[in-house]
Design a protein around this motif. Structure first.
Motif, PDB file in Angstrom:
ATOM      1  N   ALA B  67       0.836  -1.210   0.000  1.00 16.07           N
ATOM      2  CA  ALA B  67       0.000   0.000   0.000  1.00 16.07           C
ATOM      3  C   ALA B  67       0.863   1.250   0.000  1.00 16.07           C
ATOM      4  CB  ALA B  67      -0.933  -0.007   1.205  1.00 16.07           C
ATOM      5  N   VAL B  68       1.929   1.235   0.806  1.00 20.82           N
ATOM      6  CA  VAL B  68       2.790   2.418   0.897  1.00 20.82           C
ATOM      7  C   VAL B  68       3.497   2.689  -0.432  1.00 20.82           C
ATOM      8  CG1 VAL B  68       4.925   3.271   1.922  1.00 20.82           C
ATOM      9  CG2 VAL B  68       3.147   2.361   3.372  1.00 20.82           C
ATOM     10  N   THR B  69       3.959   1.617  -1.077  1.00 21.16           N
ATOM     11  CA  THR B  69       4.644   1.802  -2.358  1.00 21.16           C
ATOM     12  C   THR B  69       3.708   2.463  -3.375  1.00 21.16           C
ATOM     13  OG1 THR B  69       5.839  -0.231  -1.891  1.00 21.16           O
ATOM     14  CG2 THR B  69       6.053   0.656  -4.101  1.00 21.16           C
ATOM     15  N   SER B  70       2.480   1.950  -3.464  1.00 21.10           N
ATOM     16  CA  SER B  70       1.518   2.532  -4.405  1.00 21.10           C
ATOM     17  C   SER B  70       1.255   3.989  -4.063  1.00 21.10           C
ATOM     18  CB  SER B  70       0.177   1.802  -4.351  1.00 21.10           C
ATOM     19  OG  SER B  70       0.365   0.439  -4.336  1.00 21.10           O
ATOM     20  N   PHE B  71       1.054   4.241  -2.770  1.00 22.02           N
ATOM     21  CA  PHE B  71       0.790   5.616  -2.349  1.00 22.02           C
ATOM     22  C   PHE B  71       1.956   6.520  -2.721  1.00 22.02           C
ATOM     23  CE2 PHE B  71       1.047   8.986   0.913  1.00 22.02           C
ATOM     24  CZ  PHE B  71      -0.127   9.636   0.615  1.00 22.02           C
ATOM     25  N   GLY B  72       3.175   6.013  -2.476  1.00 24.94           N
ATOM     26  CA  GLY B  72       4.366   6.795  -2.794  1.00 24.94           C
ATOM     27  C   GLY B  72       4.470   7.119  -4.271  1.00 24.94           C
ATOM     28  N   LEU B  73       4.125   6.124  -5.103  1.00 26.05           N
ATOM     29  CA  LEU B  73       4.175   6.363  -6.556  1.00 26.05           C
ATOM     30  C   LEU B  73       3.199   7.462  -6.949  1.00 26.05           C
ATOM     31  CD1 LEU B  73       4.332   2.742  -8.026  1.00 26.05           C
ATOM     32  CD2 LEU B  73       6.118   4.484  -8.116  1.00 26.05           C
ATOM     33  N   ALA B  74       1.980   7.346  -6.436  1.00 27.08           N
ATOM     34  CA  ALA B  74       0.967   8.346  -6.774  1.00 27.08           C
ATOM     35  C   ALA B  74       1.388   9.707  -6.245  1.00 27.08           C
ATOM     36  CB  ALA B  74      -0.386   7.943  -6.196  1.00 27.08           C
ATOM     37  N   GLU B  75       1.921   9.697  -5.036  1.00 22.76           N
ATOM     38  CA  GLU B  75       2.317  10.964  -4.430  1.00 22.76           C
ATOM     39  C   GLU B  75       3.443  11.618  -5.220  1.00 22.76           C
ATOM     40  OE1 GLU B  75       3.071  12.385   0.123  1.00 22.76           O
ATOM     41  OE2 GLU B  75       4.368  10.893  -0.779  1.00 22.76           O
ATOM     42  N   SER B  76       4.348  10.800  -5.749  1.00 24.97           N
ATOM     43  CA  SER B  76       5.451  11.361  -6.524  1.00 24.97           C
ATOM     44  C   SER B  76       4.972  11.941  -7.844  1.00 24.97           C
ATOM     45  CB  SER B  76       6.486  10.285  -6.844  1.00 24.97           C
ATOM     46  OG  SER B  76       6.893   9.651  -5.678  1.00 24.97           O
ATOM     47  N   PHE B 155      -1.304   2.416  -7.677  1.00 28.14           N
ATOM     48  CA  PHE B 155      -0.978   3.752  -8.183  1.00 28.14           C
ATOM     49  C   PHE B 155      -2.254   4.428  -8.696  1.00 28.14           C
ATOM     50  CE2 PHE B 155       0.166   6.231 -12.054  1.00 28.14           C
ATOM     51  CZ  PHE B 155       0.793   7.279 -11.408  1.00 28.14           C
ATOM     52  N   LEU B 156      -3.048   3.674  -9.465  1.00 29.96           N
ATOM     53  CA  LEU B 156      -4.298   4.231 -10.001  1.00 29.96           C
ATOM     54  C   LEU B 156      -5.279   4.568  -8.880  1.00 29.96           C
ATOM     55  CD1 LEU B 156      -4.901   2.024 -13.146  1.00 29.96           C
ATOM     56  CD2 LEU B 156      -4.458   4.478 -13.092  1.00 29.96           C
ATOM     57  N   THR B 157      -5.330   3.699  -7.874  1.00 30.58           N
ATOM     58  CA  THR B 157      -6.260   3.944  -6.767  1.00 30.58           C
ATOM     59  C   THR B 157      -5.928   5.254  -6.060  1.00 30.58           C
ATOM     60  OG1 THR B 157      -6.408   1.568  -6.425  1.00 30.58           O
ATOM     61  CG2 THR B 157      -7.208   2.964  -4.645  1.00 30.58           C
ATOM     62  N   TYR B 158      -4.666   5.401  -5.709  1.00 32.28           N
ATOM     63  CA  TYR B 158      -4.291   6.626  -4.989  1.00 32.28           C
ATOM     64  C   TYR B 158      -4.356   7.856  -5.891  1.00 32.28           C
ATOM     65  CZ  TYR B 158      -3.286   4.234  -0.699  1.00 32.28           C
ATOM     66  OH  TYR B 158      -3.422   3.528   0.457  1.00 32.28           O
ATOM     67  N   THR B 159      -4.036   7.663  -7.180  1.00 31.07           N
ATOM     68  CA  THR B 159      -4.224   8.766  -8.129  1.00 31.07           C
ATOM     69  C   THR B 159      -5.691   9.182  -8.113  1.00 31.07           C
ATOM     70  OG1 THR B 159      -2.473   7.879  -9.518  1.00 31.07           O
ATOM     71  CG2 THR B 159      -3.944   9.472 -10.532  1.00 31.07           C
ATOM     72  N   GLY B 160      -6.572   8.157  -8.077  1.00 28.22           N
ATOM     73  CA  GLY B 160      -8.007   8.428  -8.006  1.00 28.22           C
ATOM     74  C   GLY B 160      -8.361   9.245  -6.777  1.00 28.22           C
ATOM     75  N   VAL B 161      -7.756   8.921  -5.653  1.00 29.70           N
ATOM     76  CA  VAL B 161      -8.050   9.676  -4.432  1.00 29.70           C
ATOM     77  C   VAL B 161      -7.652  11.137  -4.613  1.00 29.70           C
ATOM     78  CG1 VAL B 161      -7.543   9.945  -1.986  1.00 29.70           C
ATOM     79  CG2 VAL B 161      -7.767   7.674  -2.958  1.00 29.70           C
ATOM     80  N   PHE B 162      -6.480  11.353  -5.200  1.00 27.98           N
ATOM     81  CA  PHE B 162      -6.034  12.732  -5.405  1.00 27.98           C
ATOM     82  C   PHE B 162      -6.949  13.474  -6.386  1.00 27.98           C
ATOM     83  CE2 PHE B 162      -1.595  11.151  -4.231  1.00 27.98           C
ATOM     84  CZ  PHE B 162      -1.723  11.598  -2.931  1.00 27.98           C
ATOM     85  N   LEU B 176     -10.138  19.038   1.660  1.00 31.98           N
ATOM     86  CA  LEU B 176     -10.993  18.441   2.674  1.00 31.98           C
ATOM     87  C   LEU B 176     -10.178  17.555   3.583  1.00 31.98           C
ATOM     88  CD1 LEU B 176     -13.448  17.380  -0.049  1.00 31.98           C
ATOM     89  CD2 LEU B 176     -13.899  19.164   1.598  1.00 31.98           C
ATOM     90  N   ASP B 177     -10.413  17.695   4.863  1.00 32.45           N
ATOM     91  CA  ASP B 177      -9.632  16.895   5.788  1.00 32.45           C
ATOM     92  C   ASP B 177     -10.048  15.435   5.781  1.00 32.45           C
ATOM     93  OD1 ASP B 177      -8.123  19.015   6.425  1.00 32.45           O
ATOM     94  OD2 ASP B 177      -9.222  19.535   8.246  1.00 32.45           O
ATOM     95  N   TRP B 178     -11.354  15.174   5.623  1.00 37.30           N
ATOM     96  CA  TRP B 178     -11.791  13.772   5.713  1.00 37.30           C
ATOM     97  C   TRP B 178     -11.254  12.930   4.565  1.00 37.30           C
ATOM     98  CZ3 TRP B 178     -14.504  12.247   1.511  1.00 37.30           C
ATOM     99  CH2 TRP B 178     -15.272  13.182   0.837  1.00 37.30           C
ATOM    100  N   ILE B 179     -10.775  13.588   3.525  1.00 34.20           N
ATOM    101  CA  ILE B 179     -10.239  12.829   2.403  1.00 34.20           C
ATOM    102  C   ILE B 179      -8.938  12.130   2.813  1.00 34.20           C
ATOM    103  CG2 ILE B 179      -8.718  14.443   1.189  1.00 34.20           C
ATOM    104  CD1 ILE B 179     -11.566  12.911  -0.663  1.00 34.20           C
ATOM    105  N   TYR B 180      -8.324  12.604   3.916  1.00 31.73           N
ATOM    106  CA  TYR B 180      -7.104  11.953   4.378  1.00 31.73           C
ATOM    107  C   TYR B 180      -7.343  10.516   4.806  1.00 31.73           C
ATOM    108  CZ  TYR B 180      -4.682  16.373   4.126  1.00 31.73           C
ATOM    109  OH  TYR B 180      -4.132  17.528   3.670  1.00 31.73           O
ATOM    110  N   ILE B 181      -8.609  10.189   5.117  1.00 31.16           N
ATOM    111  CA  ILE B 181      -8.949   8.784   5.403  1.00 31.16           C
ATOM    112  C   ILE B 181      -8.485   7.913   4.241  1.00 31.16           C
ATOM    113  CG2 ILE B 181     -10.858   7.158   5.698  1.00 31.16           C
ATOM    114  CD1 ILE B 181     -12.455   9.515   6.863  1.00 31.16           C
ATOM    115  N   PHE B 182      -8.577   8.475   3.039  1.00 31.89           N
ATOM    116  CA  PHE B 182      -8.241   7.663   1.872  1.00 31.89           C
ATOM    117  C   PHE B 182      -6.790   7.849   1.415  1.00 31.89           C
ATOM    118  CE2 PHE B 182     -12.867   8.360   1.426  1.00 31.89           C
ATOM    119  CZ  PHE B 182     -13.220   7.055   1.716  1.00 31.89           C
ATOM    120  N   ALA B 243     -10.334   5.093 -10.285  1.00 36.32           N
ATOM    121  CA  ALA B 243      -9.764   6.294 -10.908  1.00 36.32           C
ATOM    122  C   ALA B 243     -10.768   6.920 -11.875  1.00 36.32           C
ATOM    123  CB  ALA B 243      -8.466   5.950 -11.620  1.00 36.32           C
ATOM    124  N   LEU B 244     -11.478   6.073 -12.637  1.00 35.57           N
ATOM    125  CA  LEU B 244     -12.445   6.611 -13.599  1.00 35.57           C
ATOM    126  C   LEU B 244     -13.612   7.286 -12.882  1.00 35.57           C
ATOM    127  CD1 LEU B 244     -12.500   3.855 -16.356  1.00 35.57           C
ATOM    128  CD2 LEU B 244     -11.461   6.131 -16.442  1.00 35.57           C
TER     129      LEU B 244
END
Lengths: 327, 262
Positions: B67-76, B155-162, B176-182, B243-244
């Motif tokens: 999960a962290v790796t995917s999040f990191g990719l999206a975050e980068s 990567f797509l999931t976290y991109t979707g969150v952003f 929004l702060d509650w979006i940090y849940i995701f 993401a879609l």
């Protein structure tokens, strides 16, 4: 050829307001009161290819809203807008590829990198072929004199330097229409003159249609053949600058230096006569009394050493006009 | 294809901007430090108690690391979308994006990039590989495929969150702060052994935002914890769907912006 046509464009905004009275801020946090503001009210006009149009009006009159609609940023509530045969907000990508927009108060360059890097990125954004880009860049660097600035980061440029780069950036892709929203704001006299000169030549040489919003009447006087005046969201005047002057500043002012001290005397048909030391000023309406008749009359009475006839100051004229139209 | 090239150019210009400021290297180390210390609580817990039911430390860390790796990719790569609401909508700079003849999402995604964010993915990936080796997972082609697709889906999931964050910001103007849940909070859930995650949370992170689909199920399939391979392979389609969904919210947001003004 009509390049831009707007007809009956209307646009309203909701502006939230804080309620009055006790605990107003607190109540405002839960109950929102909004006021609807008619930003544009049946705005219609058309602009031909190659015209340089000045768009003036007091603050909050709807100038920027019109520019935003024409550049595809905003969708109007009703009305038709066709620019280069497209509806801006429906075919955004195709539309914006053919226009350039300069916001005097906002930058389109990347803050931390040298100007040249920003230009290179714009080349890719607008998909400009390399030979065309190099040619255009060279042309613009020469005329805007920004050659020495290209390797400086944008954040270290002065306002005048930055504005020259901004304008060059908005012309890299050879747009057919250029919107300038207060481009001379905050510039010194020299930069203003240089900028005007540049816009004028670019308009002549390339036939770029330009729409310029400004509060500096000298810009309008130096550049624009056609003027649009907007107030309270309505177009109040659409025509040549000379017509506008005819309407709101029909008077001329004759200033004469006289050799001997003179007693005030009446001048027939003059609007206003005043004496300051050895200077005599007469404000008159050339429609009522032609200049030659006035000079002849004056020279009968006094010895005229020197004389000039001035137009009324355009700033004053606009102020007078805004007041008359109760803007 | 042209969009990808342009996106690369955007990243390049931010990379160069980043280098203009000294200390970018320290930032990389700093993020790496945060990444390494984040799961330290679990490590202490397990070193004290050994195992919790069938759950050993490498199992928990593996899910977390994916999960962290995917999040990191999206975050980068799409960080721009995360900062977007603050920067662009509030200051009206979004107008500038609308004036450029290229896709809005691409411009927003490319509006910020920091190389040091990649250290999160790097740390996560190293941890994941370490856990896989501890569990003696065969490096077969299928296993490699499942893990790679899991990361793509993640990567797509976290991109979707952003994208969702930015899309909603058109209505709220603020982020929004509650979006940090995701975002940051979502992979914290992965620290808890799967069986003990409350059913509600499990459903939210499976059927709405598929964080567990891109971390737990691929890990379970590869390590043989009794989940079939097809569930592990769902990561990519699940991430894509989310993401879609986010993109459609974003589109509505853009239309709202254009009709209400800035």
């Amino acid at each position: 050829m009509e390049l831009i046509t707007l007809s009956n464009i209307c646009k309203t905004f909701k502006v939230s307001q804080r309620p009055q009275g006790r605990f107003a801020a607190l109540r405002g946090a839960f109950l929102r009161q909004t006021k609807t503001i008619q930003a544009l009210d049946n705005v219609s006009f058309s602009i031909n290819q190659g015209e340089l149009v000045g768009y003036i009006g007091p603050n909050g009159a709807g100038k920027s809203t019109t520019v935003k609609i024409m550049s595809g940023i905003l969708t109007p509530d009703s009305g038709i807008c066709r620019i280069l045969n497209r509806v801006p907000w429906q075919e955004r990508v195709k539309h914006v590829a053919n226009i350039g927009v300069v916001f005097g108060q906002r930058s389109q360059l990347w803050w931390d990198v040298p100007v040249k890097d920003s230009f290179d990125l714009l080349k890719d954004i607008y998909n400009i072929p390399l030979p065309e880009y190099s040619k255009r860049l060279q042309e613009l660097t020469e005329t805007m004199q920004i050659g020495s600035l290209l390797s400086t980061p944008v954040r270290q440029l002065s306002l005048g330097q930055r504005m020259r780069c901004e304008i060059a950036a908005s012309l890299l892709h050879n747009p057919q229409i250029l919107f300038l929203d207060e481009p001379t704001i905050g510039l010194d006299a020299v930069s203003k003159l240089a900028l005007r000169e540049f816009l004028k030549t670019e308009n002549k040489k390339k036939g770029i249609t330009m729409i310029l919003t400004t509060h500096d009447m000298a810009d309008i006087e130096a550049l624009c053949s056609k003027v649009l005046v907007i107030g309270h969201g309505k177009i109040l005047f659409d025509g040549e600058l000379s017509e506008l002057k005819q309407l709101y500043a029909p008077f001329r002012c004759l200033k004469a230096r006289v050799s001997q001290h003179i007693e005030p005397f009446p001048v027939p048909e003059a609007e206003q006569v005043s004496f300051h030391g050895d200077t005599l000023s007469v404000v008159f309406d050339p429609g009522k009394v032609p200049a030659h008749a006035l000079i002849e009359y004056l020279s009968h009475h006094i010895e005229l050493n020197d004389l000039v006839i001035e137009e009324q100051n355009i700033e004053a004229m606009v102020a007078h006009m805004y007041k008359e139209l109760s803007l | 294809m042209q969009s990808f090239r342009l996106y690369g150019k955007y990243l390049k210009i931010h990379f160069l901007s980043g280098l203009q400021y000294k200390g970018w290297f320290l930032m990389t180390i700093q993020v790496l430090f945060v990444v390494i210390t984040d799961p330290i609580g679990i490590l202490f817990l397990f070193s004290r108690f050994g195992q919790i039911g069938v759950w050993s430390v490498e199992k928990v860390i593996l899910i977390y690391a994916l999960a962290v790796t995917s999040f990191g990719l999206a975050e980068s790569f799409v960080r721009g979308l995360d900062i977007f609401p603050w920067q662009m909508i509030r200051t009206g700079n979004f107008d500038r994006l609308l004036l450029r003849p290229c896709p809005l999402l691409l411009q927003a995604a490319g509006s910020s990039f920091h190389i040091h964010r990649l250290s999160r993915s790097f740390g996560g990936l190293v941890a994941a590989i370490w856990c896989l080796r501890l569990q003696e997972v065969e490096p077969t082609l299928l296993n490699a495929l499942v893990i790679t697709l899991a990361l793509c889906g993640g990567f797509l999931t976290y991109t979707g969150v952003f994208i969702l964050t930015s899309g909603l910001a058109f209505f709220t103007i603020r982020s929004l702060d509650w979006i940090y849940i995701f975002t940051n909070a979502s992979y914290q859930v992965a620290k808890c052994p799967f069986d003990y995650v409350p059913r509600l949370l499990r459903n939210v992170f499976t059927f709405f935002m598929p964080m567990l689909v891109v971390s737990y199920y691929p890990a379970a399939a590869v390590c043989g914890w009794g989940q079939p391979y097809w569930k592990g392979l769902l990561a990519l389609p699940a991430g894509l769907t989310f993401a879609l969904f986010a993109v459609s919210i974003w589109r509505i947001g853009v239309r709202h912006y254009q009709s209400t003004g800035s």
